[in-house]
Scaffold this motif. Structure first.
Motif, PDB file in Angstrom:
ATOM      1  N   VAL A 246       0.701  -1.738  -0.478  1.00  0.00           N
ATOM      2  CA  VAL A 246       0.041  -0.186  -0.008  1.00  0.00           C
ATOM      3  C   VAL A 246       0.650   1.371  -0.086  1.00  0.00           C
ATOM      4  CG1 VAL A 246      -1.631   1.398   1.204  1.00  0.00           C
ATOM      5  CG2 VAL A 246      -2.178  -1.132   1.031  1.00  0.00           C
ATOM      6  N   ARG A 247       2.210   1.361   0.570  1.00  0.00           N
ATOM      7  CA  ARG A 247       2.031   2.287   0.714  1.00  0.00           C
ATOM      8  C   ARG A 247       3.529   2.830  -0.596  1.00  0.00           C
ATOM      9  NH1 ARG A 247       6.677   3.023   6.225  1.00  0.00           N
ATOM     10  NH2 ARG A 247       4.681   2.872   8.151  1.00  0.00           N
ATOM     11  N   HIS A 248       3.841   1.604  -1.102  1.00  0.00           N
ATOM     12  CA  HIS A 248       3.845   1.487  -2.649  1.00  0.00           C
ATOM     13  C   HIS A 248       3.199   2.102  -3.943  1.00  0.00           C
ATOM     14  CE1 HIS A 248       8.460   0.776  -1.685  1.00  0.00           C
ATOM     15  NE2 HIS A 248       8.231   0.816  -0.991  1.00  0.00           N
ATOM     16  N   GLY A 249       1.920   2.588  -3.576  1.00  0.00           N
ATOM     17  CA  GLY A 249       0.752   2.271  -4.290  1.00  0.00           C
ATOM     18  C   GLY A 249       0.526   0.589  -4.961  1.00  0.00           C
ATOM     19  N   MET A 250       0.012  -0.091  -4.630  1.00  0.00           N
ATOM     20  CA  MET A 250       0.361  -1.081  -4.923  1.00  0.00           C
ATOM     21  C   MET A 250      -0.730  -2.668  -4.279  1.00  0.00           C
ATOM     22  SD  MET A 250       4.575  -2.609  -6.064  1.00  0.00           S
ATOM     23  CE  MET A 250       5.563  -1.429  -6.337  1.00  0.00           C
ATOM     24  N   LEU A 251      -1.280  -3.423  -4.535  1.00  0.00           N
ATOM     25  CA  LEU A 251      -1.984  -4.068  -3.690  1.00  0.00           C
ATOM     26  C   LEU A 251      -1.228  -5.967  -3.787  1.00  0.00           C
ATOM     27  CD1 LEU A 251      -5.646  -4.209  -3.579  1.00  0.00           C
ATOM     28  CD2 LEU A 251      -4.579  -6.099  -4.088  1.00  0.00           C
ATOM     29  N   ALA A 252      -1.214  -6.420  -2.343  1.00  0.00           N
ATOM     30  CA  ALA A 252      -0.688  -7.449  -3.058  1.00  0.00           C
ATOM     31  C   ALA A 252      -2.141  -8.667  -2.101  1.00  0.00           C
ATOM     32  CB  ALA A 252       0.571  -7.689  -1.747  1.00  0.00           C
ATOM     33  N   SER A 253      -1.448  -9.458  -3.061  1.00  0.00           N
ATOM     34  CA  SER A 253      -3.155 -10.655  -3.067  1.00  0.00           C
ATOM     35  C   SER A 253      -2.280 -11.867  -3.137  1.00  0.00           C
ATOM     36  CB  SER A 253      -4.145 -10.303  -4.339  1.00  0.00           C
ATOM     37  OG  SER A 253      -4.681 -11.448  -4.317  1.00  0.00           O
ATOM     38  N   PHE A 254      -3.541 -12.398  -2.113  1.00  0.00           N
ATOM     39  CA  PHE A 254      -2.675 -13.636  -1.696  1.00  0.00           C
ATOM     40  C   PHE A 254      -3.822 -14.795  -1.639  1.00  0.00           C
ATOM     41  CE2 PHE A 254       0.077 -11.386   1.303  1.00  0.00           C
ATOM     42  CZ  PHE A 254       1.816 -12.168   0.977  1.00  0.00           C
ATOM     43  N   MET A 255      -3.998 -14.341  -2.559  1.00  0.00           N
ATOM     44  CA  MET A 255      -5.840 -15.606  -3.242  1.00  0.00           C
ATOM     45  C   MET A 255      -4.705 -16.269  -3.629  1.00  0.00           C
ATOM     46  SD  MET A 255      -9.032 -13.370  -5.211  1.00  0.00           S
ATOM     47  CE  MET A 255     -10.078 -14.819  -5.280  1.00  0.00           C
ATOM     48  N   ALA A 256      -5.559 -17.878  -4.096  1.00  0.00           N
ATOM     49  CA  ALA A 256      -4.898 -18.636  -4.459  1.00  0.00           C
ATOM     50  C   ALA A 256      -5.229 -18.936  -6.355  1.00  0.00           C
ATOM     51  CB  ALA A 256      -5.563 -20.057  -4.306  1.00  0.00           C
ATOM     52  N   ALA A 257      -5.812 -18.241  -6.482  1.00  0.00           N
ATOM     53  CA  ALA A 257      -6.773 -17.872  -7.981  1.00  0.00           C
ATOM     54  C   ALA A 257      -7.348 -17.086  -7.870  1.00  0.00           C
ATOM     55  CB  ALA A 257      -7.067 -19.560  -8.566  1.00  0.00           C
ATOM     56  N   PRO A 258      -6.029 -15.509  -8.132  1.00  0.00           N
ATOM     57  CA  PRO A 258      -6.333 -14.381  -8.574  1.00  0.00           C
ATOM     58  C   PRO A 258      -6.974 -14.109  -9.220  1.00  0.00           C
ATOM     59  CG  PRO A 258      -3.650 -14.615  -8.446  1.00  0.00           C
ATOM     60  CD  PRO A 258      -4.565 -15.948  -7.737  1.00  0.00           C
ATOM     61  N   ALA A 259      -6.762 -14.727 -11.286  1.00  0.00           N
ATOM     62  CA  ALA A 259      -7.677 -14.230 -12.042  1.00  0.00           C
ATOM     63  C   ALA A 259      -7.439 -15.989 -12.440  1.00  0.00           C
ATOM     64  CB  ALA A 259      -6.760 -13.805 -12.887  1.00  0.00           C
ATOM     65  N   THR A 260      -7.996 -16.003 -13.509  1.00  0.00           N
ATOM     66  CA  THR A 260      -8.361 -17.517 -14.879  1.00  0.00           C
ATOM     67  C   THR A 260      -7.267 -18.185 -15.305  1.00  0.00           C
ATOM     68  OG1 THR A 260     -10.965 -16.793 -15.184  1.00  0.00           O
ATOM     69  CG2 THR A 260      -9.044 -18.633 -16.148  1.00  0.00           C
ATOM     70  N   GLY A 261      -6.761 -19.018 -14.822  1.00  0.00           N
ATOM     71  CA  GLY A 261      -5.338 -19.362 -14.602  1.00  0.00           C
ATOM     72  C   GLY A 261      -3.676 -19.262 -14.356  1.00  0.00           C
ATOM     73  N   VAL A 262      -4.122 -18.562 -13.569  1.00  0.00           N
ATOM     74  CA  VAL A 262      -2.605 -18.173 -12.811  1.00  0.00           C
ATOM     75  C   VAL A 262      -3.016 -18.045 -10.872  1.00  0.00           C
ATOM     76  CG1 VAL A 262      -2.367 -15.901 -11.565  1.00  0.00           C
ATOM     77  CG2 VAL A 262      -2.541 -15.703 -13.889  1.00  0.00           C
ATOM     78  N   GLY A 263      -2.053 -18.577 -10.790  1.00  0.00           N
ATOM     79  CA  GLY A 263      -2.375 -20.074  -8.984  1.00  0.00           C
ATOM     80  C   GLY A 263      -0.942 -19.680  -9.554  1.00  0.00           C
ATOM     81  N   SER A 264      -1.738 -19.480  -7.313  1.00  0.00           N
ATOM     82  CA  SER A 264      -0.464 -19.458  -6.277  1.00  0.00           C
ATOM     83  C   SER A 264      -0.346 -19.774  -5.247  1.00  0.00           C
ATOM     84  CB  SER A 264      -0.175 -17.933  -5.353  1.00  0.00           C
ATOM     85  OG  SER A 264      -0.529 -16.657  -6.170  1.00  0.00           O
ATOM     86  N   GLY A 265       1.088 -20.501  -4.201  1.00  0.00           N
ATOM     87  CA  GLY A 265       1.038 -21.538  -3.658  1.00  0.00           C
ATOM     88  C   GLY A 265       1.799 -21.218  -2.763  1.00  0.00           C
ATOM     89  N   LEU A 266       1.026 -21.797  -1.250  1.00  0.00           N
ATOM     90  CA  LEU A 266       1.949 -21.602  -0.116  1.00  0.00           C
ATOM     91  C   LEU A 266       2.922 -23.128   0.310  1.00  0.00           C
ATOM     92  CD1 LEU A 266       3.175 -20.494   2.406  1.00  0.00           C
ATOM     93  CD2 LEU A 266       0.732 -20.701   3.468  1.00  0.00           C
ATOM     94  N   HIS A 267       4.000 -23.360  -0.373  1.00  0.00           N
ATOM     95  CA  HIS A 267       5.214 -24.616  -0.895  1.00  0.00           C
ATOM     96  C   HIS A 267       5.423 -24.572   0.181  1.00  0.00           C
ATOM     97  CE1 HIS A 267       4.193 -24.173  -5.284  1.00  0.00           C
ATOM     98  NE2 HIS A 267       3.807 -24.379  -5.501  1.00  0.00           N
ATOM     99  N   ALA A 268       5.216 -26.056   1.386  1.00  0.00           N
ATOM    100  CA  ALA A 268       5.228 -26.216   2.751  1.00  0.00           C
ATOM    101  C   ALA A 268       6.761 -27.523   2.330  1.00  0.00           C
ATOM    102  CB  ALA A 268       4.671 -27.129   3.670  1.00  0.00           C
ATOM    103  N   HIS A 269       8.261 -27.432   2.737  1.00  0.00           N
ATOM    104  CA  HIS A 269       9.761 -28.200   2.935  1.00  0.00           C
ATOM    105  C   HIS A 269       9.530 -28.722   4.097  1.00  0.00           C
ATOM    106  CE1 HIS A 269      10.419 -26.625  -1.605  1.00  0.00           C
ATOM    107  NE2 HIS A 269      10.198 -25.761  -1.087  1.00  0.00           N
ATOM    108  N   LEU A 270       9.743 -30.229   4.109  1.00  0.00           N
ATOM    109  CA  LEU A 270       9.522 -30.355   5.574  1.00  0.00           C
ATOM    110  C   LEU A 270      10.538 -31.425   5.457  1.00  0.00           C
ATOM    111  CD1 LEU A 270       6.501 -30.764   7.843  1.00  0.00           C
ATOM    112  CD2 LEU A 270       8.133 -32.938   6.988  1.00  0.00           C
TER     113      LEU A 270
END
Length: 457
Positions: A246-270
């Motif tokens: 927000v300070r940099h004039g942006m928005l950060a999204s942690f949605m899993a699928a913020p747009a069609t064909g776009v996916g973001s993960g939280l991969h867990a290495h263990l």
């Protein structure tokens, strides 16, 4: 460096607090004036209060284990919109939405370098008699760590986070695929520098920051460490990302699928330690997984259909899964195969597992709790290990499919004797109700696709 990026308290070393007394000394000198008392909620957000530091610390000086604040219990019984909901055992209209207490875990105390004179401490949710709230995400993870410790193992966790950055106009900050790029535009480089400095100064260590394959997508990788500490650092990191964006004039999204064909993960290495030694270590890349790793993989895959709800808690979560998406389509495992749900990766002493099912919207405490519970189940009950997936993991139709939607995951979770065995009936009822609420809201909403048909109806 722009003044707004500078450390507001030059006489303090960021992330240096090691005790309650350190904080009190800083407050007495006026270096710390505000303490954020934060309970991680069901969605992995920080909820709590801004407290005047010195009056609070004077009050609880005699008992550093005393609760530092109270909050309406609905912060652990609500949806992503913070609506008061009926149907939870924890609280509701039947008891007038009673309070719970926030008991500070002073080992989590950190400075927030982007907020002047401010520190944050993560808190455990407790009842008036100080008994822990069992359905609180942080407590759920702690319970699973204790169960694994009874088997003689200690997990080490490293998280790999993906999120999307958008400009004010809603467009991704990068005009094209900048995967592995190092020639970032100045506004993005400035954001990275501010983020890296803020995390470092808060004592949150990062291994790498890189741009990913989708427009505007960022990946941040964290080093291995104790599981609870990894999740604690992650929720503070996520809040930092959103604030600085927000300070940099942006928005950060942690949605899993913020747009069609776009996916973001939280991969867990263990990986697991047994008597201080890595239980997954191999001597050669050609070696088969160790016995402990085989049982761990078997447990993860056997429990995954029952616990998918904890990895993917929203209707949107399931739009990330699909063929050739770098998110799993089937619940399978493979050697260095990014198409599988469970990936065996690393080499030698660093051989470990990567759980690729969690999305960017996963609450880290719940995702890691589910992962550890599944591993403990595998080590204890030793279910059969399915064959390794060879070649194209997206054509592996011998393995169970990832649930198509939240309703399917909910049905499996709510009726699962295994979920009840691993987490208890109270937890299963609570998160069943949460998923029911998310589904009810999703079904009520009119979608953009429907609105596109306005003139054709």
């Amino acid at each position: 460096m722009n003044n707004q990026h500078a450390m507001p308290d030059a006489d303090l070393e960021r992330g240096a607090f090691s005790s309650f007394m350190d904080l009190k000394e800083a407050a007495e000198h006026g270096d710390i004036r505000t303490l954020l008392a934060a309970i991680p909620d069901m969605q992995g957000r920080l909820k709590g209060k801004r407290l005047a530091a010195l009056p609070l610390l004077d009050e609880i000086d005699a008992d550093a284990n005393a609760p530092v604040a109270e909050a309406c219990a609905y912060i652990l019984a609500t949806n992503i919109n913070m609506d008061p909901l009926a149907g939870f055992d924890l609280t509701g209209w039947a008891d007038g939405f009673r309070d719970i207490r926030a008991r500070a875990d002073w080992s989590t105390l950190r400075l927030l370098p982007y907020l002047p004179h401010t520190a944050v401490v993560l808190c455990d949710a407790v009842y008036a008699d100080t008994a822990p709230v069992a359905i609180a995400p942080r407590q759920m993870l702690r319970a699973q760590l204790e169960r694994l410790a009874e088997l003689g193992y200690v997990p080490q966790v490293g998280l790999e986070s993906e999120f999307l950055l958008y400009n004010r106009d809603g467009e991704p900050v990068m005009p094209h695929n900048m995967d592995y790029a190092l020639d970032h535009p100045p506004h993005l480089s400035d954001f990275f520098r501010h983020l890296e400095d803020a995390l470092f100064d808060a004592g949150i260590r990062v291994l790498a920051v890189k741009t990913e394959g989708q427009r505007g997508q960022i990946e941040v990788t964290f080093p291995y460490g104790p599981a609870l500490e990894a999740c604690d650092s992650y929720v503070l990191y996520k809040q930092t990302v959103k604030h600085l964006a927000v300070r940099h004039g942006m928005l950060a999204s942690f949605m899993a699928a913020p747009a069609t064909g776009v996916g973001s993960g939280l991969h867990a290495h263990l990986s697991l330690l047994r008597e201080g030694e890595p239980a997954f270590a191999t001597t050669s890349p050609r070696d088969l997984p160790t016995e402990a790793m085989r049982h761990s993989i078997a447990g993860l895959l056997a429990a995954m259909p029952h616990l998918a709800l904890l990895y993917a808690p929203y209707p949107n979560s399931y739009k990330r899964y699909g063929a050739y998406s770098f998110a799993p389509k089937y619940m399978n495992w493979g050697i260095d195969n990014r198409g599988c749900a469970i990936r065996v990766t690393g080499h030698g002493q660093g051989t470990h597992l990567e759980n690729r099912l969690p999305g960017a919207d996963t609450n880290p405490y719940l995702g890691i709790a589910a992962t550890i519970a599944s591993i403990a189940y595998g080590l204890r009950d030793k279910p059969n290990l399915p064959p390794v997936s060879l070649g194209d993991a997206y054509t592996d139709q011998t393995s169970p499919s990832v649930p198509w939607d939240l309703s399917a995951a909910l049905a499996s979770f709510a009726s699962s004797s295994l979920a009840n065995d691993l987490f208890g009936q109270d937890v299963v009822r609570h998160y069943t109700r949460a998923a029911e609420a998310e589904l009810a809201e999703h079904r009520r909403m009119v979608t953009d696709i429907e609105r596109e048909l306005l003139d054709r109806a």
